[in-house]
Design a protein around this motif. Sequence first.
Motif, mmCIF file in Angstrom:
data_model
loop_
_atom_site.group_PDB
_atom_site.id
_atom_site.type_symbol
_atom_site.label_atom_id
_atom_site.label_comp_id
_atom_site.label_asym_id
_atom_site.label_seq_id
_atom_site.Cartn_x
_atom_site.Cartn_y
_atom_site.Cartn_z
ATOM 1 N N ILE A 18 9.580 9.319 10.685
ATOM 2 C CA ILE A 18 9.208 9.942 9.404
ATOM 3 C C ILE A 18 8.201 11.055 9.623
ATOM 4 N N SER A 19 7.217 10.824 10.481
ATOM 5 C CA SER A 19 6.234 11.859 10.786
ATOM 6 C C SER A 19 6.892 13.062 11.452
ATOM 7 N N PHE A 20 7.807 12.810 12.385
ATOM 8 C CA PHE A 20 8.472 13.883 13.125
ATOM 9 C C PHE A 20 9.401 14.678 12.203
ATOM 10 N N ILE A 21 10.215 13.978 11.425
ATOM 11 C CA ILE A 21 11.157 14.652 10.528
ATOM 12 C C ILE A 21 10.400 15.423 9.444
ATOM 13 N N SER B 106 5.045 14.587 1.471
ATOM 14 C CA SER B 106 3.718 14.259 1.997
ATOM 15 C C SER B 106 3.336 12.829 1.656
ATOM 16 N N ALA B 107 3.671 12.412 0.439
ATOM 17 C CA ALA B 107 3.363 11.038 0.019
ATOM 18 C C ALA B 107 4.089 10.027 0.905
ATOM 19 N N ALA B 108 5.335 10.332 1.272
ATOM 20 C CA ALA B 108 6.086 9.434 2.155
ATOM 21 C C ALA B 108 5.423 9.333 3.520
ATOM 22 N N ILE B 109 4.990 10.469 4.074
ATOM 23 C CA ILE B 109 4.343 10.475 5.390
ATOM 24 C C ILE B 109 3.016 9.722 5.337
ATOM 25 N N VAL B 110 2.200 10.036 4.314
ATOM 26 C CA VAL B 110 0.889 9.389 4.193
ATOM 27 C C VAL B 110 1.057 7.904 3.887
ATOM 28 N N GLY B 111 2.035 7.575 3.049
ATOM 29 C CA GLY B 111 2.271 6.173 2.728
ATOM 30 C C GLY B 111 2.627 5.359 3.959
ATOM 31 N N ILE B 112 3.464 5.910 4.840
ATOM 32 C CA ILE B 112 3.819 5.224 6.075
ATOM 33 C C ILE B 112 2.608 5.104 6.993
ATOM 34 N N ALA B 113 1.757 6.140 7.020
ATOM 35 C CA ALA B 113 0.533 6.077 7.828
ATOM 36 C C ALA B 113 -0.384 4.973 7.326
ATOM 37 N N VAL B 114 -0.514 4.877 6.004
ATOM 38 C CA VAL B 114 -1.340 3.822 5.399
ATOM 39 C C VAL B 114 -0.744 2.455 5.698
ATOM 40 N N TYR B 115 0.564 2.343 5.601
ATOM 41 C CA TYR B 115 1.252 1.077 5.910
ATOM 42 C C TYR B 115 1.006 0.651 7.359
ATOM 43 N N SER B 116 0.980 1.623 8.266
ATOM 44 C CA SER B 116 0.888 1.311 9.686
ATOM 45 C C SER B 116 -0.529 1.014 10.149
ATOM 46 N N ALA B 117 -1.526 1.703 9.567
ATOM 47 C CA ALA B 117 -2.884 1.598 10.131
ATOM 48 C C ALA B 117 -3.990 1.585 9.092
ATOM 49 N N ALA C 293 0.830 -1.205 0.000
ATOM 50 C CA ALA C 293 0.000 0.000 0.000
ATOM 51 C C ALA C 293 0.865 1.257 0.000
ATOM 52 N N CYS C 294 1.913 1.237 0.808
ATOM 53 C CA CYS C 294 2.845 2.368 0.868
ATOM 54 C C CYS C 294 3.531 2.573 -0.482
ATOM 55 N N ILE C 295 3.956 1.483 -1.100
ATOM 56 C CA ILE C 295 4.611 1.565 -2.412
ATOM 57 C C ILE C 295 3.633 2.110 -3.452
ATOM 58 N N GLY C 296 2.390 1.615 -3.423
ATOM 59 C CA GLY C 296 1.386 2.089 -4.372
ATOM 60 C C GLY C 296 1.127 3.577 -4.225
ATOM 61 N N ALA C 297 1.027 4.052 -2.981
ATOM 62 C CA ALA C 297 0.786 5.481 -2.744
ATOM 63 C C ALA C 297 1.931 6.329 -3.275
ATOM 64 N N PHE C 298 3.178 5.868 -3.050
ATOM 65 C CA PHE C 298 4.330 6.663 -3.477
ATOM 66 C C PHE C 298 4.470 6.663 -5.001
ATOM 67 N N ILE C 299 4.203 5.512 -5.635
ATOM 68 C CA ILE C 299 4.301 5.441 -7.100
ATOM 69 C C ILE C 299 3.291 6.382 -7.746
ATOM 70 N N ILE C 300 2.080 6.413 -7.215
ATOM 71 C CA ILE C 300 1.059 7.306 -7.764
ATOM 72 C C ILE C 300 1.464 8.763 -7.580
ATOM 73 N N SER C 301 2.075 9.085 -6.461
ATOM 74 C CA SER C 301 2.523 10.467 -6.236
ATOM 75 C C SER C 301 3.591 10.867 -7.253
ATOM 76 N N VAL C 302 4.526 9.964 -7.495
ATOM 77 C CA VAL C 302 5.544 10.238 -8.519
ATOM 78 C C VAL C 302 4.890 10.387 -9.887
ATOM 79 N N GLY C 303 3.875 9.539 -10.170
ATOM 80 C CA GLY C 303 3.158 9.633 -11.433
ATOM 81 C C GLY C 303 2.425 10.952 -11.587
ATOM 82 N N VAL C 304 1.834 11.432 -10.495
ATOM 83 C CA VAL C 304 1.134 12.726 -10.534
ATOM 84 C C VAL C 304 2.106 13.851 -10.869
ATOM 85 N N VAL C 305 3.282 13.813 -10.226
ATOM 86 C CA VAL C 305 4.299 14.831 -10.507
ATOM 87 C C VAL C 305 4.733 14.767 -11.966
#
Length: 363
Positions: free
Chosen positions: A227-230, A270-281, A148-160
């Motif tokens: 990741i969230s803190f940084i 943002s995609a990295a932060i959200v992707g990790i959130a999706v991965y976690s919960a 899920a995290c990988i999918g979120a990040f790939i889509i973000s790169v695709g959007v860019v």
Amino acid sequence: MKQRQRLLQTSRPAFWISLLVLLGFLVFSLLFAVSIGSVRIPIGDVYGVIIENIKNWFIHLFTGEPFSFAGGTVGDVVWFIRLPRLILALAIGVGLSVCGVIMQAVVKNPLAEPYVLGISSGASLGATSAILLGIGTALGSNFVGIMACIGAFIISVGVVGISNIGGKSNSVKLLLAGMALSAVCSAFSNLIIYFAHDKEGIESITYWMMGSMAGASWSKIAVALPISFIGTLFFLSQCRTLNLMLLGDETAITLGKDLHRWRQLYLLVSAAIVGIAVYSAGMIGFVGLVVPHVMRMLYGTDHRRLLPASALAGAILLVWADIGCRVLIPGMELPIGLLTSIIGAPCFIYLMVRKRYGFGGGD
């Protein structure tokens, strides 16, 4: 109320006092939440286990002695079940709220949220592929969240990438690219579900889409919290640029700032932060939409005030949402994403009907 809002937006002492109040309430929320659960444990025992384990950890850190967990069965419940899910809720609440503020600035739209640029659909496609097609099983027991995290990040790169076709990207092109890729991901996810004929897999996807803190662990926290803190610290250092985004590209250029590369960088972080959130919960909705709106009404559009206030408020909201998930229905735990949506949607409608406010720039 209006005088209070103006005071928070203009007075530095009032702003810092309000942040200290939010921080104090967050600490209180954590101390209260860790004492709540299906197993009744005396409060003294709960805090005793936490203090003892923290003390043992410091001894291990500075002396090298083997780390020993205190408390037996009570310690297992407190240290491995309750505390991890609360710290994970804190990390995800901070991350989603901050990303909500950033997305609203990047696309210059107060209705934007962390999943607006197709991130949620990319995560959903990754999770669906993992559960129903078995893709990514070699990644270990958390392969669904990782996919899920990988999918979120790939889509973000695709959007860019798509938003830069035919010229530099801007807020409108980012939004349109996100909507297009979101539709494609949703279509493929539904296609996989349609042909899979896997009842248990479909139930797993449905539960995952609702979000839950039940799978919290220290290993997930070791990834999500830094990741969230940084990411939050990074965005706090970018307040001037974020304020310029509300004024528009033309105004920013006249002030010597090209927002093009910054907009893309913010999206990827943002995609990295959200992707990790999706991965976690899993998927947790409305946190990144409602919290920035409430904080913007109180603190105004200046990101120097809006970002830290939103981070603390988001953490508080998700900690209390986790409490609600565990106590509202005895003997049963509600998915946290379901609860945040049930609460968030009416609150958002009420806020929009009751109060109008400027989003920034010329809005």
